[in-house]
Design a protein around this motif. Sequence first.
Motif, PDB file in Angstrom:
ATOM      1  N   ARG A  97      33.347  47.536  43.705  1.00 27.08           N
ATOM      2  CA  ARG A  97      33.242  46.532  42.649  1.00 27.08           C
ATOM      3  C   ARG A  97      33.302  45.160  43.301  1.00 27.08           C
ATOM      4  N   ASP A  98      32.577  44.209  42.753  1.00 27.54           N
ATOM      5  CA  ASP A  98      32.587  42.855  43.300  1.00 27.54           C
ATOM      6  C   ASP A  98      33.959  42.209  43.110  1.00 27.54           C
ATOM      7  N   PRO A  99      34.351  41.302  44.008  1.00 29.24           N
ATOM      8  CA  PRO A  99      35.637  40.607  43.841  1.00 29.24           C
ATOM      9  C   PRO A  99      35.693  39.852  42.513  1.00 29.24           C
ATOM     10  N   ILE A 100      36.926  39.700  42.007  1.00 29.25           N
ATOM     11  CA  ILE A 100      37.169  38.976  40.757  1.00 29.25           C
ATOM     12  C   ILE A 100      38.102  37.811  41.064  1.00 29.25           C
ATOM     13  N   GLU A 101      37.613  36.617  40.895  1.00 32.74           N
ATOM     14  CA  GLU A 101      38.433  35.423  41.114  1.00 32.74           C
ATOM     15  C   GLU A 101      39.096  35.034  39.798  1.00 32.74           C
ATOM     16  N   MET A 102      40.427  34.929  39.829  1.00 35.90           N
ATOM     17  CA  MET A 102      41.205  34.630  38.637  1.00 35.90           C
ATOM     18  C   MET A 102      41.842  33.255  38.758  1.00 35.90           C
ATOM     19  N   ALA A 103      42.385  32.776  37.655  1.00 34.49           N
ATOM     20  CA  ALA A 103      43.108  31.508  37.672  1.00 34.49           C
ATOM     21  C   ALA A 103      44.405  31.665  38.458  1.00 34.49           C
ATOM     22  N   GLY A 104      44.866  30.552  39.040  1.00 34.05           N
ATOM     23  CA  GLY A 104      46.151  30.557  39.725  1.00 34.05           C
ATOM     24  C   GLY A 104      46.123  31.029  41.159  1.00 34.05           C
ATOM     25  N   GLY A 105      44.933  31.244  41.714  1.00 32.63           N
ATOM     26  CA  GLY A 105      44.843  31.594  43.134  1.00 32.63           C
ATOM     27  C   GLY A 105      44.699  33.063  43.443  1.00 32.63           C
ATOM     28  N   THR A 106      44.722  33.933  42.436  1.00 33.73           N
ATOM     29  CA  THR A 106      44.547  35.369  42.672  1.00 33.73           C
ATOM     30  C   THR A 106      43.066  35.718  42.710  1.00 33.73           C
ATOM     31  N   THR A 107      42.657  36.456  43.740  1.00 34.84           N
ATOM     32  CA  THR A 107      41.330  37.067  43.771  1.00 34.84           C
ATOM     33  C   THR A 107      41.512  38.544  44.072  1.00 34.84           C
ATOM     34  N   PHE A 108      41.001  39.405  43.191  1.00 34.07           N
ATOM     35  CA  PHE A 108      41.065  40.839  43.412  1.00 34.07           C
ATOM     36  C   PHE A 108      39.875  41.278  44.261  1.00 34.07           C
ATOM     37  N   HIS A 109      40.182  41.969  45.362  1.00 31.14           N
ATOM     38  CA  HIS A 109      39.160  42.545  46.232  1.00 31.14           C
ATOM     39  C   HIS A 109      39.309  44.071  46.167  1.00 31.14           C
TER      40      HIS A 109
END
Length: 217
Positions: free
Chosen positions: A115-127
């Motif tokens: 799955r493509d990375p998900i950039e979230m608010a507050g500095g979290t990016t799910f890889h």
Amino acid sequence: MSQLRVSCFGLSLDGFAAGPEQSLEHPMGLNGLENQDWQFVTKTFQQGVLGREDGEVGIDDDLVARGFENVGAWIMGRNMFGPVRGPWQDEEWKGWWGDTPPFHTPAFVLTHHARDPIEMAGGTTFHFVTEGIHAALARAREAAGDRDVRLGGGVATIQQYLQARLVDELHLAIAPVLLGAGERLFAGIDMRALGYRCVERVATDRATHVVLRRSAE
């Protein structure tokens, strides 16, 4: 070199880290959230995770705060990210925590489905990592630099890293509750043989905290 740490990991008196039947309504299984009642009331959790203005201070809060110190990346299993199994059917799901997850760092999710990375608010990016636990740790350490990597749940993910002798420190919070069924953290694992020993212990009204560290080989 950065350390791989498990922090604030709740266990019941009968050894269960999560209850049975995990679902959207019960993210830690039936009654599993009782393991974390000690943490939910702390100032660090109330303010840092929920964005509220209250919360208790003291030893429990000190340990929750310590769990976030010097953390440059997270690793978690897919169950900790969400209840969905198999191929990603709904990519609108972005985790249990809403638009601003409490990690504030890169977070590497173990999965069998890309799955493509998900950039979230507050500095979290799910890889999303499909190459296994060693690849996830290598990527997390690269992202963390000189800081530590915090290993979240679920149980199966922590067990894999323990059996591979990759976890440096494990902070357990034993809650005064009985779950009766669910997932046992130490099922089939000989922590003594893996080189762990207790280096810290403290009891509060809400939990008994123990810190285990792996001896240098």
